[in-house]
Design a protein around this motif. Sequence first.
Motif, PDB file in Angstrom:
ATOM      1  N   ARG A  82       0.838  -1.202   0.000  1.00 37.02           N
ATOM      2  CA  ARG A  82       0.000   0.000   0.000  1.00 37.02           C
ATOM      3  C   ARG A  82       0.870   1.248   0.000  1.00 37.02           C
ATOM      4  NH1 ARG A  82      -3.168   0.567   5.299  1.00 37.02           N
ATOM      5  NH2 ARG A  82      -3.838  -1.518   4.671  1.00 37.02           N
ATOM      6  N   GLU A  83       1.950   1.216   0.785  1.00 33.65           N
ATOM      7  CA  GLU A  83       2.849   2.369   0.819  1.00 33.65           C
ATOM      8  C   GLU A  83       3.464   2.619  -0.553  1.00 33.65           C
ATOM      9  OE1 GLU A  83       6.525   4.229   3.423  1.00 33.65           O
ATOM     10  OE2 GLU A  83       6.246   2.056   3.418  1.00 33.65           O
ATOM     11  N   ALA A  84       3.864   1.566  -1.243  1.00 35.60           N
ATOM     12  CA  ALA A  84       4.443   1.731  -2.580  1.00 35.60           C
ATOM     13  C   ALA A  84       3.457   2.398  -3.523  1.00 35.60           C
ATOM     14  CB  ALA A  84       4.865   0.368  -3.135  1.00 35.60           C
ATOM     15  N   ALA A  85       2.205   1.972  -3.482  1.00 36.37           N
ATOM     16  CA  ALA A  85       1.186   2.565  -4.355  1.00 36.37           C
ATOM     17  C   ALA A  85       0.964   4.034  -4.019  1.00 36.37           C
ATOM     18  CB  ALA A  85      -0.119   1.786  -4.230  1.00 36.37           C
ATOM     19  N   ASP A 146      -5.822  19.235  -1.531  1.00 33.93           N
ATOM     20  CA  ASP A 146      -6.542  18.976  -2.785  1.00 33.93           C
ATOM     21  C   ASP A 146      -5.761  17.909  -3.539  1.00 33.93           C
ATOM     22  OD1 ASP A 146      -8.265  19.090  -4.934  1.00 33.93           O
ATOM     23  OD2 ASP A 146      -7.370  20.899  -5.791  1.00 33.93           O
ATOM     24  N   PRO A 147      -5.869  16.659  -3.123  1.00 37.08           N
ATOM     25  CA  PRO A 147      -4.997  15.592  -3.636  1.00 37.08           C
ATOM     26  C   PRO A 147      -5.296  15.243  -5.080  1.00 37.08           C
ATOM     27  CG  PRO A 147      -6.695  14.668  -2.228  1.00 37.08           C
ATOM     28  CD  PRO A 147      -6.812  16.158  -2.111  1.00 37.08           C
ATOM     29  N   PRO A 148      -4.290  14.751  -5.807  1.00 42.00           N
ATOM     30  CA  PRO A 148      -4.496  14.357  -7.199  1.00 42.00           C
ATOM     31  C   PRO A 148      -5.453  13.168  -7.307  1.00 42.00           C
ATOM     32  CG  PRO A 148      -2.320  13.678  -6.438  1.00 42.00           C
ATOM     33  CD  PRO A 148      -2.900  14.548  -5.367  1.00 42.00           C
ATOM     34  N   ALA A 149      -6.148  13.095  -8.431  1.00 45.83           N
ATOM     35  CA  ALA A 149      -7.167  12.062  -8.620  1.00 45.83           C
ATOM     36  C   ALA A 149      -6.570  10.668  -8.567  1.00 45.83           C
ATOM     37  CB  ALA A 149      -7.882  12.289  -9.953  1.00 45.83           C
ATOM     38  N   GLU A 150      -5.331  10.504  -9.064  1.00 42.95           N
ATOM     39  CA  GLU A 150      -4.735   9.170  -9.080  1.00 42.95           C
ATOM     40  C   GLU A 150      -4.467   8.658  -7.664  1.00 42.95           C
ATOM     41  OE1 GLU A 150      -1.348  12.079 -10.208  1.00 42.95           O
ATOM     42  OE2 GLU A 150      -3.491  11.825 -10.587  1.00 42.95           O
ATOM     43  N   THR A 152      -6.466   9.602  -4.837  1.00 43.41           N
ATOM     44  CA  THR A 152      -7.762   9.276  -4.246  1.00 43.41           C
ATOM     45  C   THR A 152      -8.391   8.064  -4.917  1.00 43.41           C
ATOM     46  OG1 THR A 152      -8.835  10.892  -5.708  1.00 43.41           O
ATOM     47  CG2 THR A 152      -8.173  11.650  -3.535  1.00 43.41           C
ATOM     48  N   ALA A 153      -7.993   7.763  -6.152  1.00 46.67           N
ATOM     49  CA  ALA A 153      -8.531   6.596  -6.851  1.00 46.67           C
ATOM     50  C   ALA A 153      -8.100   5.280  -6.208  1.00 46.67           C
ATOM     51  CB  ALA A 153      -8.106   6.623  -8.322  1.00 46.67           C
ATOM     52  N   LEU A 154      -7.125   5.327  -5.321  1.00 49.76           N
ATOM     53  CA  LEU A 154      -6.692   4.114  -4.629  1.00 49.76           C
ATOM     54  C   LEU A 154      -7.752   3.605  -3.648  1.00 49.76           C
ATOM     55  CD1 LEU A 154      -2.969   4.980  -3.782  1.00 49.76           C
ATOM     56  CD2 LEU A 154      -3.786   3.321  -5.467  1.00 49.76           C
TER      57      LEU A 154
END
Length: 326
Positions: A82-85, A146-150, A152-154
């Motif tokens: 999970r940390e790597a992702a 305001d985090p990037p979509a990639e 939050t998609a996790l």
Amino acid sequence: MSSASPPEYHATAQRPEWSVLPARLRTAVAARLGAPVVQATTASAGFTRGFAALLHTADGHRAFVKAAPHAEQPHLVDWYAREAAILNRLPAGLPVPRPHWSLWEAGWYVLCLDAIDGHTPRLPWAQVELSATLTAFADVAEALADPPAELTALGLPRLSDLARDDILWWGEVAAGREPVPPLPAPARGRLAELVALESRLPGYAAASTGLTHGDLRVDNVLIDTAGAAWFCDWSWLCQGPAWFDLVTLLITGYAGGLDVDSRFAAHPAAAGAPDDALDVTLAALAGYHLTASTSAPPTASTHLPAHQRWTGEQALAWLSHRRAWA
């Protein structure tokens, strides 16, 4: 302020040495690094029993490598993956070690990260190191507001859910489902107030659209040779307010006698926080740590209960001081 001594956060880990890892695993890691490993310095901070070390190779390169066996430590494998992702998707330019590669070999998961030449801050905090850490965290909090979509998609967890499921314990104590932990005199007879305070955390956390590190302790901070702060161990990133991280970090500052109330109030991460956000978080963290300190999973360092007990005591002492409990 409590007079209890803090844990030695630079020396809490109990990890396997490089030399005892399976030969196949060491060969595979060296192959990915591109040269034989000639020196391994085991990380001494942290509370898991996973392998973590700074590896030096024969061609002069360095890398920080984490590893865990799936059969014995499946939870650690999940955390490292999970940390790597997460690290692969964090905004660029943040003071965060970045991943280089991961692999499976001999039933082990391995994650290779940037090598940061730094040290865990000692307690009590040096003013310059705490200031550097708070300055760097302001940049992290701004980037994650305001985090990037990639990212939050996790499908990151929500702090509000984590609070309901695992953090709020005073209600369990009040209901008789958990024993009452040892309480200092100022907090005795305050159980109803502690329950009321902690119960607000899920609602406050749910209102946030940003992300929070979720585990911002002193042993997840590195101060590099230039005096700048770096933030490690990103497995617990979740949707929630940055001021939650600010509280978990500043508890150790309170224990050292610093004016952490003014530091919290002045920090950008606390802008817009509910008026009682600090007290609510301190109440919740005190209950969580004091309850958890009565036992430790066999896969954790034996130093974990002492950390949790001390952290809970400091959170409760800070809260008692703020609310003038006597």
